[in-house]
Design an enzyme around this catalytic site. Sequence first.
Site, PDB file in Angstrom:
ATOM      1  N   THR A  15      28.102  39.944 -19.518  1.00  0.00           N
ATOM      2  CA  THR A  15      27.354  39.943 -18.297  1.00  0.00           C
ATOM      3  C   THR A  15      28.043  40.617 -17.153  1.00  0.00           C
ATOM      4  O   THR A  15      27.504  41.434 -16.441  1.00  0.00           O
ATOM      5  CB  THR A  15      26.730  38.589 -17.954  1.00  0.00           C
ATOM      6  N   ASP A  59      28.098  42.402 -26.120  1.00  0.00           N
ATOM      7  CA  ASP A  59      27.702  41.239 -25.662  1.00  0.00           C
ATOM      8  C   ASP A  59      28.434  40.068 -26.716  1.00  0.00           C
ATOM      9  O   ASP A  59      28.412  40.330 -27.807  1.00  0.00           O
ATOM     10  CB  ASP A  59      26.027  40.911 -25.966  1.00  0.00           C
ATOM     11  N   SER A  60      28.953  39.010 -26.112  1.00  0.00           N
ATOM     12  CA  SER A  60      29.896  38.155 -26.784  1.00  0.00           C
ATOM     13  C   SER A  60      29.203  37.440 -27.896  1.00  0.00           C
ATOM     14  O   SER A  60      29.897  36.784 -28.915  1.00  0.00           O
ATOM     15  CB  SER A  60      30.603  37.312 -25.911  1.00  0.00           C
ATOM     16  N   SER A  61      27.794  37.776 -28.031  1.00  0.00           N
ATOM     17  CA  SER A  61      27.301  36.902 -29.400  1.00  0.00           C
ATOM     18  C   SER A  61      27.372  37.737 -30.641  1.00  0.00           C
ATOM     19  O   SER A  61      27.295  37.213 -31.464  1.00  0.00           O
ATOM     20  CB  SER A  61      25.626  36.951 -29.126  1.00  0.00           C
ATOM     21  N   ASP A  92      29.021  33.558 -23.494  1.00  0.00           N
ATOM     22  CA  ASP A  92      28.460  32.708 -24.602  1.00  0.00           C
ATOM     23  C   ASP A  92      29.452  32.390 -25.542  1.00  0.00           C
ATOM     24  O   ASP A  92      29.525  31.366 -26.068  1.00  0.00           O
ATOM     25  CB  ASP A  92      27.317  33.715 -25.353  1.00  0.00           C
ATOM     26  N   THR A 167      34.057  24.119 -23.420  1.00  0.00           N
ATOM     27  CA  THR A 167      32.723  24.150 -24.074  1.00  0.00           C
ATOM     28  C   THR A 167      31.795  25.152 -23.034  1.00  0.00           C
ATOM     29  O   THR A 167      31.808  24.850 -21.719  1.00  0.00           O
ATOM     30  CB  THR A 167      32.093  22.890 -24.675  1.00  0.00           C
ATOM     31  N   THR A 277      33.799  15.055 -32.765  1.00  0.00           N
ATOM     32  CA  THR A 277      32.704  14.324 -32.255  1.00  0.00           C
ATOM     33  C   THR A 277      31.487  15.405 -31.334  1.00  0.00           C
ATOM     34  O   THR A 277      32.123  16.625 -31.038  1.00  0.00           O
ATOM     35  CB  THR A 277      33.145  13.431 -31.125  1.00  0.00           C
ATOM     36  N   GLN A 278      30.175  15.004 -31.495  1.00  0.00           N
ATOM     37  CA  GLN A 278      29.071  15.797 -30.935  1.00  0.00           C
ATOM     38  C   GLN A 278      29.326  15.745 -29.559  1.00  0.00           C
ATOM     39  O   GLN A 278      28.709  16.437 -28.602  1.00  0.00           O
ATOM     40  CB  GLN A 278      27.843  15.300 -31.487  1.00  0.00           C
ATOM     41  N   CYS A 279      29.867  14.701 -28.976  1.00  0.00           N
ATOM     42  CA  CYS A 279      30.039  14.293 -27.369  1.00  0.00           C
ATOM     43  C   CYS A 279      30.912  15.471 -26.825  1.00  0.00           C
ATOM     44  O   CYS A 279      31.835  15.865 -27.191  1.00  0.00           O
ATOM     45  CB  CYS A 279      30.466  12.913 -27.487  1.00  0.00           C
TER      46      CYS A 279
HETATM   47  N1  ASP Z   1      25.210  37.235 -23.486  1.00  0.00           N
HETATM   48  C1  ASP Z   1      26.175  37.252 -22.508  1.00  0.00           C
HETATM   49  C2  ASP Z   1      27.525  37.516 -23.271  1.00  0.00           C
HETATM   50  O1  ASP Z   1      27.928  36.403 -23.638  1.00  0.00           O
HETATM   51  C3  ASP Z   1      26.303  36.309 -21.365  1.00  0.00           C
HETATM   52  C4  ASP Z   1      27.382  36.430 -20.583  1.00  0.00           C
HETATM   53  O2  ASP Z   1      27.995  37.315 -20.276  1.00  0.00           O
HETATM   54  O3  ASP Z   1      27.692  35.219 -19.916  1.00  0.00           O
HETATM   55  O4  ASP Z   1      28.050  38.345 -23.663  1.00  0.00           O
END
Ligand code: ASP
Length: 344
Positions: A15, A59-61, A92, A167, A277-279
Site C-alpha cells: 500500500t 501486493d504482499s499477498s 499483509d 503479527t 498457541t492461537q492466542c
Molecule cells: N494488500 C497490501 C499488501 O500487503 C496491504 C498493505 O500494504 O498494507 O501488500
Amino acid sequence: MEDKTAILVIYTGGTIGMIKDATTGALKPFNFDHIYDQMPILKSFQYQIDFASFEPLIDSSNMKPSFWVKLAMLIEQHYEQYDGFVVLHGSDTMAYTASAISFMLENLNKPVVFTGSQLPMGVIRTDGRENFLAAIEIAAAKDDNVAMVPEVSIFFENQLMRGNRTTKFNAERFNAFVSGNYPPLAEVGVHIRYHKQIILRPNFKKLKVHTQLDFNVSILKLFPGISENVVCSTLNIPGLKALILETFGSGNAPTDAWFINNLESAIKKGLIVYNVTQCKSGSVEIGKYETSIDLGRIGVIGGFDITTESALAKLMYLIGEGYPKERIAELLHTSIRGEMTVQA
Ligand code: ASP
C-alpha cells in the site's frame, strides 16, 4: 561535517507505494522512480539514501519464499556498502517476511527495518510518510558508532518491534501490528526512545546468509468440531515434514483417541509437530492442563510463545539447513534470533 551514513531502501510493493488504477479504481503498486515526487522531504536527510526496487512490485499477498531469498541476497550483496536497510513491504504478510529474513540473516549486525502503511503515500492522511521517515532514522541510528537496532524489526505507527515477534492484527488502524510477547524495541514520539536492554547486541561476526528453505511445512489451526477427515488429510499431505499445530490457550488440544493416535503415528513416521498457541499473547505450557499431557507424551514439540509466522519461517529454515531431526527438535526449543522466550 557531512554524515556519511548510508541507507538502502528496498521497495517491494504494498500500500505504501500504491496508486489508484484509473480504470478499475483498485489499488496497484506504482513505479518507485516517482518516490521523490511523492516525498520531496526525503532530499533533506543528511544521510546517503539509495533505492532499490523489486521487479515486479507485489501486493504482499503474493509473497513467496523465493522472494525472501531474493531479498536476503540483495541485502547480502549490499551489506558492506550500507549502514542500514529499510524494506518497504505490504503489511499483509510483513510479519512472515520479517520472521523469515531474521532466520536467513545469521550474525546480522546492521538494522533491517520493515515498514509499510495502511494508506497509500499519495493520500493526504497517509501513515506511510511518518512510518517511512522514522524507519530511515532508526536504520541510521548509531550509538558509539554501533547500530542502535542491529536486528530485523518492523516499524508501524509509533512502535519498533522485533520482526519475528509480530503479527498483523488490524486491517484498518495505523497500529497494524502487535508484538504480544515482547515489548517494543523503541517508541517514537517527540524523541525516539530506544529500549537498549532488550535490543539484540551485535556479535561482530561475518554475516552468513541462509537461502535453503524447505517448504514442506503446513499449519493446522484447531477448532471445536475439527473432524478426523481434516486432521488426517493434513497429516497425510505427501512430502510433509513439519506441521504447526495451532492449539488452544496454553497449548491445549482435544483428547479424543482418534486425534492423539493419528498425531502419534505421524510423529513416529518422522513428522515434526510444533505446538503454537492461537492466542496473540502468552506461552504454550505442555502438561499444564490435562488437555496437553498427551501431546507431550507422543512427542509434540512446544513452541513456548513463538508466533505462527515465526514458527513457519523457523521450520522452513531449520529443515532447509538439513539438520538431523533431533537437532531440529533442540533448536525448536531454543531461541536462536530472539523469536521466543524459553521457560525453564
Ligand atoms: N494488500 C497490501 C499488501 O500487503 C496491504 C498493505 O500494504 O498494507 O501488500
